[in-house]
Write a protein that holds these residues in place. Structure first.
Motif, short mmCIF file in Angstrom:
data_model
loop_
_atom_site.label_atom_id
_atom_site.label_comp_id
_atom_site.label_asym_id
_atom_site.label_seq_id
_atom_site.Cartn_x
_atom_site.Cartn_y
_atom_site.Cartn_z
N ALA A 17 -9.74 -11.26 -2.90
CA ALA A 17 -10.86 -11.84 -2.14
C ALA A 17 -12.04 -10.88 -2.07
CB ALA A 17 -10.39 -12.20 -0.73
N ALA A 18 -11.74 -9.58 -1.95
CA ALA A 18 -12.81 -8.59 -1.81
C ALA A 18 -13.27 -8.01 -3.13
CB ALA A 18 -12.32 -7.45 -0.90
N GLY A 19 -12.53 -8.28 -4.21
CA GLY A 19 -12.90 -7.76 -5.51
C GLY A 19 -12.73 -6.26 -5.63
N VAL A 20 -11.64 -5.74 -5.05
CA VAL A 20 -11.35 -4.31 -5.13
C VAL A 20 -9.92 -4.10 -5.60
CG1 VAL A 20 -12.99 -3.74 -3.29
CG2 VAL A 20 -10.58 -4.15 -2.72
N THR A 21 -9.61 -2.87 -5.99
CA THR A 21 -8.25 -2.54 -6.39
C THR A 21 -7.43 -2.13 -5.17
OG1 THR A 21 -8.77 -0.22 -6.77
CG2 THR A 21 -9.10 -1.73 -8.63
N ALA A 22 -6.12 -2.12 -5.33
CA ALA A 22 -5.24 -1.72 -4.24
C ALA A 22 -5.49 -0.28 -3.80
CB ALA A 22 -3.78 -1.92 -4.64
N PRO A 23 -5.66 0.67 -4.72
CA PRO A 23 -5.96 2.04 -4.29
C PRO A 23 -7.27 2.12 -3.49
CG PRO A 23 -5.20 2.05 -6.56
CD PRO A 23 -5.42 0.62 -6.19
N THR A 24 -8.27 1.36 -3.90
CA THR A 24 -9.54 1.36 -3.16
C THR A 24 -9.34 0.83 -1.75
OG1 THR A 24 -10.87 1.09 -5.17
CG2 THR A 24 -11.88 0.41 -3.10
N LEU A 25 -8.57 -0.25 -1.64
CA LEU A 25 -8.27 -0.83 -0.33
C LEU A 25 -7.61 0.20 0.58
CD1 LEU A 25 -7.98 -3.32 1.57
CD2 LEU A 25 -5.80 -3.77 0.45
N TYR A 26 -6.62 0.89 0.04
CA TYR A 26 -5.88 1.86 0.84
C TYR A 26 -6.75 3.07 1.20
CZ TYR A 26 -2.16 4.90 2.47
OH TYR A 26 -1.38 5.73 3.24
N ASN A 27 -7.54 3.54 0.24
CA ASN A 27 -8.36 4.73 0.47
C ASN A 27 -9.48 4.48 1.48
OD1 ASN A 27 -6.91 6.36 -1.29
ND2 ASN A 27 -8.17 5.80 -3.06
#
Length: 231
Positions: A44-54
């Motif tokens: 939905a946000a157009g980001v990767t999982a590492p980006t979400l976590y960081n």
């Protein structure tokens, strides 16, 4: 004198963080806390999982960030009220909270319910504590204003009064989220709780005002729909 200009990297990180929170808010309102995964949010946000976590962290951290952002909205709505009398400021906390909930009922209802859906007790307690700290701070501001105006005796610390005011607002929030209370009744119950807390440290003249306010709220008609679900 202006502050330092944020770097392009910092600006991009903030934009992505805002995009994540906007996506999470929409998913929470639509599906509820247990109805979406971090992968759904990444899409939905157009980001990767590492980006979400960081940028934010776990799903619990996302919920905390969302709730704190809603507190930011409440504080922003009260910013223009700093010149108001203390009682009007305190009443504004209940009034503006009711407005926010009315304007985005699905999100606020889901966010209140979400706290009960965090399965790990320690994580749930941590989330509730972090969210409560921000909301207590808003109530404490009102108590300090009342103390400065001579409305309160000062026998009870503002921090304690603010904490109790937040506590008495918790039950109406949950009853509204469960569909057992209308927005208008929610506002009435929170105002009553605030007035009663303030009575514990009120000066004689202010106590008369609070008693009148309590009588007015108790006499207000909740209406036949007060116990029905509002969508």
């Amino acid at each position: 004198m202006t502050g330092p200009v944020p770097s392009l990297r910092h600006t991009n990180m903030q934009l992505r963080r805002d995009r994540i929170l906007d996506g999470a808010r929409g998913l929470l309102a639509e599906r509820g806390y247990e109805g979406f995964s971090n992968n759904d949010l990444c899409k939905a946000a157009g980001v990767t999982a590492p980006t979400l976590y960081n940028l934010i962290g776990s799903k619990n951290d996302i919920l905390i960030a969302l709730m704190n952002k809603s507190t930011d909205e409440l504080e922003q709505s009260l910013t223009g009220n700093d010149d108001l009398a203390a009682l009007a400021f305190i009443e504004g906390i209940a009034i503006e909270a009711a407005k926010l909930a009315a304007n985005d009922g699905s999100f606020f209802r889901a966010s209140v319910i979400a706290l009960d859906q965090i399965s790990e007790p320690q994580a749930r307690d941590s989330a509730e504590r972090q969210i409560s700290e921000r909301r207590v701070a808003v109530a404490v501001r009102g108590c300090i204003k009342a103390l400065d105006e001579g409305l309160l005796r000062g026998d009870i610390p503002s921090a304690d009064l603010g904490t109790q005011m937040h506590a008495v607002s918790s039950r109406p929030w949950r009853e509204w989220a469960d569909g057992r209370m209308t927005i208008s009744e929610f506002k009435r119950q929170v105002l009553l709780g605030f007035y009663m807390c303030l009575c514990s440290d009120a000066s004689p003249d202010f106590l008369k005002t609070l008693r009148r306010k309590i009588s007015e709220q108790k006499g207000a008609k909740a209406g036949p729909a007060a116990r029905t679900r509002i969508t």
